[in-house]
Design an enzyme around this catalytic site. Sequence first.
Site, PDB file in Angstrom:
ATOM      1  N   TRP A   1      38.419  82.734  23.401  1.00 46.42           N
ATOM      2  CA  TRP A   1      38.308  83.827  24.365  1.00 46.42           C
ATOM      3  C   TRP A   1      37.690  83.174  25.594  1.00 46.42           C
ATOM      4  O   TRP A   1      36.535  82.767  25.566  1.00 46.42           O
ATOM      5  CB  TRP A   1      37.424  84.941  23.828  1.00 46.42           C
ATOM      6  CG  TRP A   1      37.400  86.154  24.706  1.00 46.42           C
ATOM      7  CD1 TRP A   1      38.265  87.206  24.693  1.00 46.42           C
ATOM      8  CD2 TRP A   1      36.435  86.453  25.733  1.00 46.42           C
ATOM      9  NE1 TRP A   1      37.919  88.121  25.649  1.00 46.42           N
ATOM     10  CE2 TRP A   1      36.806  87.691  26.303  1.00 46.42           C
ATOM     11  CE3 TRP A   1      35.319  85.799  26.241  1.00 46.42           C
ATOM     12  CZ2 TRP A   1      36.088  88.285  27.334  1.00 46.42           C
ATOM     13  CZ3 TRP A   1      34.599  86.389  27.276  1.00 46.42           C
ATOM     14  CH2 TRP A   1      34.994  87.625  27.808  1.00 46.42           C
TER      15      TRP A   1
ATOM     16  N   LYS B   1      36.400  90.985  19.568  1.00 49.29           N
ATOM     17  CA  LYS B   1      35.621  91.903  18.752  1.00 49.29           C
ATOM     18  C   LYS B   1      34.148  91.543  18.746  1.00 49.29           C
ATOM     19  O   LYS B   1      33.281  92.406  18.657  1.00 49.29           O
ATOM     20  CB  LYS B   1      36.163  91.843  17.318  1.00 49.29           C
ATOM     21  CG  LYS B   1      35.474  92.805  16.401  1.00 49.29           C
ATOM     22  CD  LYS B   1      36.452  93.659  15.662  1.00 49.29           C
ATOM     23  CE  LYS B   1      35.800  94.834  15.015  1.00 49.29           C
ATOM     24  NZ  LYS B   1      35.806  96.003  15.865  1.00 49.29           N
TER      25      LYS B   1
ATOM     26  N   ARG C   1      38.221  87.355  17.296  1.00 49.66           N
ATOM     27  CA  ARG C   1      37.146  86.884  18.175  1.00 49.66           C
ATOM     28  C   ARG C   1      37.678  86.369  19.513  1.00 49.66           C
ATOM     29  O   ARG C   1      36.895  86.035  20.412  1.00 49.66           O
ATOM     30  CB  ARG C   1      36.352  85.768  17.502  1.00 49.66           C
ATOM     31  CG  ARG C   1      35.748  86.169  16.181  1.00 49.66           C
ATOM     32  CD  ARG C   1      35.066  85.001  15.539  1.00 49.66           C
ATOM     33  NE  ARG C   1      33.891  84.611  16.276  1.00 49.66           N
ATOM     34  CZ  ARG C   1      32.682  85.102  16.081  1.00 49.66           C
ATOM     35  NH1 ARG C   1      32.489  86.014  15.152  1.00 49.66           N
ATOM     36  NH2 ARG C   1      31.662  84.705  16.792  1.00 49.66           N
TER      37      ARG C   1
ATOM     38  N   CYS D   1      35.304  83.613  20.631  1.00 52.10           N
ATOM     39  CA  CYS D   1      35.874  82.383  20.107  1.00 52.10           C
ATOM     40  C   CYS D   1      35.523  82.283  18.632  1.00 52.10           C
ATOM     41  O   CYS D   1      34.454  82.695  18.196  1.00 52.10           O
ATOM     42  CB  CYS D   1      35.366  81.120  20.799  1.00 52.10           C
ATOM     43  SG  CYS D   1      35.670  81.091  22.548  1.00 52.10           S
TER      44      CYS D   1
ATOM     45  N   LYS E   1      38.740 104.146  23.589  1.00 52.65           N
ATOM     46  CA  LYS E   1      39.785 103.737  22.637  1.00 52.65           C
ATOM     47  C   LYS E   1      41.136 103.654  23.341  1.00 52.65           C
ATOM     48  O   LYS E   1      41.890 102.718  23.141  1.00 52.65           O
ATOM     49  CB  LYS E   1      39.916 104.728  21.465  1.00 52.65           C
ATOM     50  CG  LYS E   1      38.856 104.752  20.418  1.00 52.65           C
ATOM     51  CD  LYS E   1      38.840 103.589  19.466  1.00 52.65           C
ATOM     52  CE  LYS E   1      38.049 102.457  20.031  1.00 52.65           C
ATOM     53  NZ  LYS E   1      36.680 102.373  19.825  1.00 52.65           N
TER      54      LYS E   1
ATOM     55  N   HIS F   1      32.462 118.030  39.707  1.00 49.33           N
ATOM     56  CA  HIS F   1      31.748 117.219  40.704  1.00 49.33           C
ATOM     57  C   HIS F   1      32.525 115.959  41.057  1.00 49.33           C
ATOM     58  O   HIS F   1      31.938 114.936  41.387  1.00 49.33           O
ATOM     59  CB  HIS F   1      30.349 116.870  40.186  1.00 49.33           C
ATOM     60  CG  HIS F   1      29.509 118.081  39.939  1.00 49.33           C
ATOM     61  ND1 HIS F   1      29.021 118.875  40.946  1.00 49.33           N
ATOM     62  CD2 HIS F   1      29.120 118.669  38.779  1.00 49.33           C
ATOM     63  CE1 HIS F   1      28.349 119.888  40.428  1.00 49.33           C
ATOM     64  NE2 HIS F   1      28.393 119.788  39.103  1.00 49.33           N
TER      65      HIS F   1
ATOM     66  N   ASN G   1      31.848  77.610  20.351  1.00 45.49           N
ATOM     67  CA  ASN G   1      31.773  79.048  20.631  1.00 45.49           C
ATOM     68  C   ASN G   1      30.450  79.290  21.336  1.00 45.49           C
ATOM     69  O   ASN G   1      29.401  78.939  20.793  1.00 45.49           O
ATOM     70  CB  ASN G   1      31.858  79.818  19.304  1.00 45.49           C
ATOM     71  CG  ASN G   1      31.426  81.273  19.409  1.00 45.49           C
ATOM     72  OD1 ASN G   1      30.900  81.835  18.474  1.00 45.49           O
ATOM     73  ND2 ASN G   1      31.646  81.888  20.542  1.00 45.49           N
ATOM     74  N   GLY G   2      30.506  79.831  22.553  1.00 45.13           N
ATOM     75  CA  GLY G   2      29.261  80.067  23.305  1.00 45.13           C
ATOM     76  C   GLY G   2      29.462  79.674  24.750  1.00 45.13           C
ATOM     77  O   GLY G   2      30.599  79.541  25.209  1.00 45.13           O
TER      78      GLY G   2
ATOM     79  N   GLU H   1      41.228 100.643  25.777  1.00 43.42           N
ATOM     80  CA  GLU H   1      41.206  99.339  25.116  1.00 43.42           C
ATOM     81  C   GLU H   1      42.572  98.895  24.618  1.00 43.42           C
ATOM     82  O   GLU H   1      42.942  97.747  24.764  1.00 43.42           O
ATOM     83  CB  GLU H   1      40.294  99.394  23.868  1.00 43.42           C
ATOM     84  CG  GLU H   1      38.823  99.261  24.138  1.00 43.42           C
ATOM     85  CD  GLU H   1      38.014  99.376  22.860  1.00 43.42           C
ATOM     86  OE1 GLU H   1      37.144  98.543  22.643  1.00 43.42           O
ATOM     87  OE2 GLU H   1      38.242 100.321  22.059  1.00 43.42           O
TER      88      GLU H   1
ATOM     89  N   GLU I   1      34.005 107.948  23.931  1.00 39.96           N
ATOM     90  CA  GLU I   1      34.581 107.047  22.929  1.00 39.96           C
ATOM     91  C   GLU I   1      36.115 107.200  22.873  1.00 39.96           C
ATOM     92  O   GLU I   1      36.831 106.206  22.766  1.00 39.96           O
ATOM     93  CB  GLU I   1      33.927 107.336  21.567  1.00 39.96           C
ATOM     94  CG  GLU I   1      34.462 106.562  20.383  1.00 39.96           C
ATOM     95  CD  GLU I   1      34.391 105.041  20.501  1.00 39.96           C
ATOM     96  OE1 GLU I   1      33.746 104.528  21.427  1.00 39.96           O
ATOM     97  OE2 GLU I   1      35.028 104.367  19.685  1.00 39.96           O
TER      98      GLU I   1
HETATM   99  C1  G6P Z   1      33.209  94.528  21.884  1.00 42.22           C
HETATM  100  C2  G6P Z   1      34.149  95.213  20.917  1.00 42.22           C
HETATM  101  C3  G6P Z   1      33.774  96.684  20.788  1.00 42.22           C
HETATM  102  C4  G6P Z   1      32.315  96.823  20.390  1.00 42.22           C
HETATM  103  C5  G6P Z   1      31.386  96.072  21.341  1.00 42.22           C
HETATM  104  C6  G6P Z   1      29.978  95.998  20.796  1.00 42.22           C
HETATM  105  O1  G6P Z   1      33.409  95.004  23.163  1.00 42.22           O
HETATM  106  O2  G6P Z   1      35.484  95.078  21.354  1.00 42.22           O
HETATM  107  O3  G6P Z   1      34.593  97.291  19.803  1.00 42.22           O
HETATM  108  O4  G6P Z   1      31.966  98.166  20.376  1.00 42.22           O
HETATM  109  O5  G6P Z   1      31.838  94.723  21.494  1.00 42.22           O
HETATM  110  O6  G6P Z   1      29.999  95.240  19.622  1.00 42.22           O
HETATM  111  P1  G6P Z   1      28.981  95.360  18.437  1.00 42.22           P
HETATM  112  O7  G6P Z   1      29.488  94.373  17.416  1.00 42.22           O
HETATM  113  O8  G6P Z   1      27.647  94.958  18.986  1.00 42.22           O
HETATM  114  O9  G6P Z   1      28.989  96.747  17.929  1.00 42.22           O
END
Ligand code: G6P
Length: 619
Positions: free
Chosen positions: A80, A614, A27, A2, A496, A515, A106-107, A499, A492
């Site tokens: 969010w 994010k 956010r 948020c 990606k 396995h 926010n929280g 996501e 990773e």
């Molecule tokens: C969220 C974001 C990711 C990020 C993760 C950790 O899930 O969408 O892109 O890697 O948080 O965030 P940070 O800011 O702690 O790296």
Amino acid sequence: MCGIVGYIGHREACPILIKGLKRLEYRGYDSAGIALINKNKETNQFDLNIYKAKGKVADLEAMMANKDISGTLGIAHTRWATHGEPNQINAHPHFSEDKDIALVHNGIIENYATLKETLKQEGVEFSSTTDTEVLVQLISFLRKKFSLDLVAAIQLALTKVVGAYAIAVIEKSKPEVLVAARKSSPLVVGLGEDEFFLASDATPIIEYTKKVIYLEDEEIAILERGHDIKITDLKNVEIKHDVSELDLSIDAIEKGGYPHFMIKEIFEQPQTIKNCLSGRLHPESNSIILSGVMDNLSRFVNAKRIIIVACGTSWHAALIGEHLIEEFCRIPVEVEYASEFRYRNPVLSPDDIVIAISQSGETADTLAAMQLARHAGAFVFGICNAVGSSIARNTDAGAYIHVGPEIGVASTKAFSGQVTVLIMLALCLAKSKNTLSPKEIKEKIKQVSLLPQYIEETLKLNPIIEKIAKYFTYAHNCIYLGRGYNFPVALEGALKLKEISYIHAEGYPAAEMKHGPIALIDQDMPVIVIGTRNDMYEKVISNIQEVKSRQGRILGVISQGDTTLRDMLDYYLEVPKVPHFLDPIICSIPLQLLSYHVAVAKGKDVDQPRNLAKSVTVE
Ligand code: G6P
């Protein structure tokens, strides 16, 4: 999660708030809303107008067309969802039963159910299913019950709340004041000329003022027209704060001609890595200066163990850090999901170093894990991007990655920045511990200094990747395989793709495939292998053969000029030949581009994928 924005001053608040919300949309983007106080010309009374819409800020803008959006005081929110479905009723701002007080949050209010029950017994009626509404109703209830002014009611209400909050509150009968408070969720106040700005991060503020104050936990800011900012604790004791100067440019937070932030950020990497290395890596003198490490060298050199805590992409960077530090420095390293670590009563000692990695510096679980480690006496080192963030401010020492604001929800340039800092940290320690020979150090420093060039060259693959991506749009599942340093790259790459294109993808150490995942392989299951020429090359070739013999279609990320793999693979992307420890950066870039182009080809919202945010400021 948020984002919240607030404004009080002499300008029209609405355009500032809407622009601010757009900057904070990373956010969360389930719903958006705004509350404005203005003087009604007909009645000469103040009105509190609240507009809310399900969906994005653009949906809110559309629903506000032809509405009264005047007023020089307002608060706004992009959500969010945590408690309550993302619909219009649950969108913020929430207001008191008498519609006098409006609040954005926010929280999470963890004890909201108990508070709600108590308020209901007192006859308060609720209109939403959110935890946030409980807070605004509580403020209003206490204000009336004890005849308190708004600030005192907020202070008292916050003593009764368990959880995390960054809030902004306005009251219809008090058009001269905006009140804000925070605990465990970020909040920045911008100080202008006879005006105040408020936001979850500095991006909505930067074009109006560079003077900011970062609020600390359990602090309340009273922003009143014609007065200086006043900050108090929950007991109304005044607190003095230094004013910080923002070091952020508008260009850094705009798309700059690119269609999406994600592709802009991928292409920024030669420059961001240059910035990350600048002033730290010195090939001419064969030295690495990471001041956070140098200032605490004996702690690092004598560390019995290093534990790295992180979430998401940062956790993948941590796995690479484990490999680097163990290989170069011979210090045992453990990598932990911050969310697990914080709740399992981990064994920690003052000889341990805990490294917290976080792009945003606000991830609630990482922050909590780090605080737990500090309480246990461990030395805590932060690797963050967001300057002045909560994690950065709560560590014993740290290193910023200096890659500039990352706005696309899928992390790209922050990941390469994190890995680059980890490489420098490992080399810096190896030099001090003599775990690598001077010749090895020299050669590695030289190779690291060439990273921006290697990345530049890798980015030239973009047009080919765009073409190849078309073949992946129909996939429902994908497997990514890698070994050694390339195993976290596989994780990773899969993350990606998941996501932003919503294709189910799994990363596996290539040898583990037999396995279990091998059972899934057929002609409809694309397999992406990171098969650069390194110590594990021959082994990876065997794994590729295993996939081929089951009709799997394979895309390989391979070293330039590798004719053996060219002949074996359905598609290949040739990356510059680098030492294995640099593979995670170089090989991740084509995978970032691949997921980007697959998502674009599928018409997905690349920068704001569904359900994600994010900055994850709730646990
Ligand atoms: C969220 C974001 C990711 C990020 C993760 C950790 O899930 O969408 O892109 O890697 O948080 O965030 P940070 O800011 O702690 O790296």
